[in-house]
Design a protein around this motif. Structure first.
Motif: not given
Length: 117
Positions: A46-64
């Motif tokens: 709900e409150a991601p610090q970062y959303i990064l691009e992933d090589k796979s489509p429609h994928m969100a890499v979330i860091l917190k």
């Protein structure tokens, strides 16, 4: 949904699921992370610090990072789009605690799509 539109603007639902199979994956590949840190899952999504691009489509890499706890996490979220089967929801693929060095490496090497406050 709005935060995740940086990954794709075709997100069709705000429902996020975590299947038993994915829980088992997390338990098998990242021992004790699920048991110790599952309470963070909702907040990370709900409150991601970062959303990064992933090589796979429609994928969100979330860091917190939780400064008060000294914990850092990476969560991979597969976003449901209109071309998916009708019963598909947004789905947690994996979740794990990471060390600061890895956290910083992701920020250096991946494209940042979203940065929270």
């Amino acid at each position: 949904i709005e935060k995740y539109r940086v990954v794709t603007d075709q997100i069709r639902t705000d429902v996020v699921i975590l299947t038993d199979e994915r829980i088992q994956h997390i338990k098998d590949h990242h021992p004790n992370d699920f048991e110790r840190y599952a309470r963070y899952l909702r907040d990370i999504i709900e409150a991601p610090q970062y959303i990064l691009e992933d090589k796979s489509p429609h994928m969100a890499v979330i860091l917190k990072e939780y400064m008060e706890d000294g914990k850092r996490f990476r969560l991979i979220l597969r976003l449901s789009i209109p071309s998916d089967p009708a019963d598909y929801k947004n789905s947690v693929i994996t979740f794990l605690e990471i060390i600061e060095r890895k956290f910083q490496k992701y920020l250096r090497n991946k494209k940042i799509l979203y940065k929270g406050e």
